[in-house]
Design a protein around this motif. Structure first.
Motif, short mmCIF file in Angstrom:
data_model
loop_
_atom_site.label_atom_id
_atom_site.label_comp_id
_atom_site.label_asym_id
_atom_site.label_seq_id
_atom_site.Cartn_x
_atom_site.Cartn_y
_atom_site.Cartn_z
N LEU A 18 0.96 -1.24 0.16
CA LEU A 18 0.00 -0.06 0.03
C LEU A 18 0.95 1.17 0.08
O LEU A 18 0.42 2.36 -0.65
CB LEU A 18 -0.90 0.10 1.31
CG LEU A 18 -1.98 -0.96 1.02
CD1 LEU A 18 -2.83 -0.88 2.41
CD2 LEU A 18 -3.17 -0.34 -0.15
N PRO A 19 2.01 1.25 0.65
CA PRO A 19 2.76 2.72 0.78
C PRO A 19 3.09 2.87 -0.26
O PRO A 19 3.39 4.13 -1.22
CB PRO A 19 3.89 2.60 1.85
CG PRO A 19 3.04 1.37 2.67
CD PRO A 19 2.51 0.49 1.76
N ALA A 22 0.73 4.11 -2.99
CA ALA A 22 0.30 5.61 -2.65
C ALA A 22 1.28 6.28 -3.35
O ALA A 22 1.08 7.53 -3.79
CB ALA A 22 -0.05 5.79 -1.36
N GLU A 112 -6.32 9.32 3.08
CA GLU A 112 -5.82 8.50 4.17
C GLU A 112 -4.62 7.69 3.79
O GLU A 112 -3.80 7.36 4.66
CB GLU A 112 -6.74 7.53 4.62
CG GLU A 112 -8.00 8.20 5.25
CD GLU A 112 -7.53 8.83 6.86
OE1 GLU A 112 -7.60 7.90 7.88
OE2 GLU A 112 -7.20 9.78 7.16
N LEU A 113 -4.49 7.17 2.47
CA LEU A 113 -3.50 6.47 2.10
C LEU A 113 -2.19 7.34 1.83
O LEU A 113 -1.11 6.95 1.34
CB LEU A 113 -3.87 5.68 1.00
CG LEU A 113 -4.74 4.45 1.26
CD1 LEU A 113 -5.38 4.10 -0.25
CD2 LEU A 113 -4.00 3.46 1.89
N LEU A 335 -9.55 -2.43 1.01
CA LEU A 335 -9.75 -1.20 1.72
C LEU A 335 -11.22 -1.40 2.21
O LEU A 335 -11.58 -0.77 3.17
CB LEU A 335 -9.55 0.11 0.83
CG LEU A 335 -7.97 0.31 0.43
CD1 LEU A 335 -7.94 1.28 -0.59
CD2 LEU A 335 -7.23 0.25 1.68
N VAL A 347 -6.73 2.65 7.17
CA VAL A 347 -5.60 1.80 6.60
C VAL A 347 -5.21 0.31 7.14
O VAL A 347 -4.90 0.65 8.36
CB VAL A 347 -4.45 2.81 6.35
CG1 VAL A 347 -3.32 2.31 5.57
CG2 VAL A 347 -4.81 4.16 5.78
N THR A 393 -15.40 3.12 -1.21
CA THR A 393 -13.82 2.83 -0.73
C THR A 393 -13.39 1.79 -1.68
O THR A 393 -11.84 2.01 -2.05
CB THR A 393 -14.09 2.16 0.45
OG1 THR A 393 -14.83 3.20 1.43
CG2 THR A 393 -12.38 1.95 1.31
N GLY A 397 -9.76 2.05 -4.06
CA GLY A 397 -8.61 0.98 -4.40
C GLY A 397 -8.32 0.80 -5.42
O GLY A 397 -7.01 0.54 -5.98
N LEU A 400 -6.53 3.57 -7.16
CA LEU A 400 -5.09 3.52 -6.46
C LEU A 400 -3.98 3.00 -7.68
O LEU A 400 -3.13 3.19 -7.80
CB LEU A 400 -5.01 3.27 -5.32
CG LEU A 400 -3.43 3.36 -4.59
CD1 LEU A 400 -3.43 4.90 -4.08
CD2 LEU A 400 -3.65 2.55 -3.34
#
Length: 423
Positions: A18-19, A22, A112-113, A335, A347, A393, A397, A400
């Motif tokens: 995820l990081p 993002a 949030e991410l 998510l 998260v 949500t 995702g 993203l």
């Protein structure tokens, strides 16, 4: 058959990505639905609201419809032509105010991410600004600025009242079979007309990752033609500027006429379409497999992809990279599950406790007529803390991943977590 353990391991591996996702994300552009939601538990509020209804026919009819939906596991949206409805509800029960609107909720999750989003925002009242994510971007005379920098102004709009119900709860003497929610609107919501957003979004489109169009199920029928023109003209400008992904999220319509008008007017400027499985079913001839129905719909409107989400699984019919689509589906489901477990945006650092993986009705992947059909189970919670905004949500995702930078790793270079678990 792919095992639940294999899916659990694949999802767990994705959490660590995820990081990175993002960091590589590009700007997401979102219009034109932003509102305030009021969260209410139907199980907890049906008693005091029923006691207050007395001989008020509007109140009695509303509660009867909410009860019918809860006891049959029916979610979706409900328009009630009762101007006094908001005041009546507020006089008798108190709910939690939160962000509403598909693109605004997707932007909240992306923020949030640590990912950037720009939304259309005509309503800059105190009530609206308070529930938006402070890092979500809007357009101003000074360029793109975060919500946190704005000063409130204007007259408040009527909120949406979201009545949640959870599997196993009792309404009267009967048990609720499925966790879901009904969104009650007492007025039509115009799109967010934001001239600064239109200018800024067109300027940003060449380097943005994706654009979202939504909110067409909430507009007044008499205003629909003008609203469609506004959204379609804006999206056409995005496409001309170089935006590759323009996604329309369909939503739950009061009737088929405005839904069909939405498809007719907006599909020519879109590349992608999303909806719930129940919304697809409403568009489908009885007996048609959902993947076949989605493929036919995509072909009819010359789309690149259609994405469908259900309670415990999701699938995409796509002309694009199936492995990238699988990762998008799984991140979206991950998510959404984290939000379902936490009761609001979250998260994830692990899979939710009690999450189960049911076998979907479609195989993990197949090819047909130049299309890839990609499917995965979602981490399913029978009794979630909340069901509000899970589809929005999920959309965050998917975007993203799909709106990630063009120097993203190719499918063969991605970690194994992005692929379907082996049987």
């Amino acid at each position: 058959m792919t095992t639940a353990r294999a899916w659990s391991e694949a999802y767990t591996a994705l959490i660590a990505r995820l990081p990175e996702l993002a960091k590589r994300s590009r700007l997401t552009i979102g219009g034109f639905s932003t509102c305030v939601d009021v969260y209410l538990s139907f199980h907890e509020t049906v008693g005091p609201l029923s006691a207050a209804a007395n001989q008020n026919p509007d109140a009695v009819a509303l509660l009867a419809e909410l009860e019918r939906r809860a006891l049959n596991g029916i979610g979706g949206e409900l328009f009630v032509n009762w101007p006094g409805g908001p005041r009546w509800i507020d006089d008798h029960v108190t709910g939690r105010r939160a962000i509403g609107g598909t693109n605004a909720q997707a932007a909240y999750m992306l923020a949030e991410l640590g990912a950037r989003s720009l939304i259309a925002l005509e309503d800059r009242t105190a009530g609206q600004l308070t529930v938006l994510h402070p890092d979500t971007l809007v357009a101003s005379d000074d360029g793109l600025v975060p919500i946190s920098s704005l000063s409130p102004a204007g007259r408040e709009r009527s909120p949406h009242y979201v009545f949640e119900f959870t599997a196993g709860e009792t309404i009267g003497e009967r048990r609720v079979p499925r966790s879901s929610r009904t969104i009650v609107r007492f007025d039509h919501d115009p799109l967010q007309h934001d001239a600064a957003f239109v200018r800024a979004s067109v300027q940003a489109a060449a380097h943005a990752g994706a654009g979202v169009l939504c909110g067409f199920n909430e507009i007044a029928p008499e205003d629909a033609a003008a609203e469609f023109d506004y959204a379609a003209d804006t999206a056409s400008a995005w496409r001309r500027a170089g935006l590759e992904i323009v996604h329309v999220e369909l939503g739950d319509f009061h009737g088929p006429e405005q839904r069909d008008q939405t498809l007719e007017r907006l599909m020519p400027v879109a590349t992608s379409l999303g909806m719930s499985l129940s919304e697809l079913t409403d568009l489908t001839q009885a007996g048609t497999s959902p993947d076949v129905a989605a493929q036919h719909l995509a072909e009819a409107h010359a789309l690149e992809r259609i994405c469908i989400h259900a309670d415990d699984w999701a699938f995409t019919v796509t002309r694009g990279d199936p492995e990238r689509e699988r990762e998008a589906l799984m991140i979206g489901c991950l998510l959404a599950a984290a939000r379902a477990a936490a009761g609001y945006f979250a998260v994830p650092d692990r899979l939710p406790d009690g999450a189960r993986f049911r076998t979907p009705p479609l195989p993990p992947s197949r090819q047909r007529d130049g299309w890839s059909i990609v499917c995965c189970p979602a981490p399913y919670l029978e009794k979630p803390a909340a069901t509000i905004g899970l589809g929005d949500t999920f959309l965050a995702g998917t975007l993203l991943v799909l709106g990630g930078s063009s120097n993203d790793a190719s499918a063969q270079d991605r970690p194994r977590a992005a692929s379907a678990p082996s049987p």
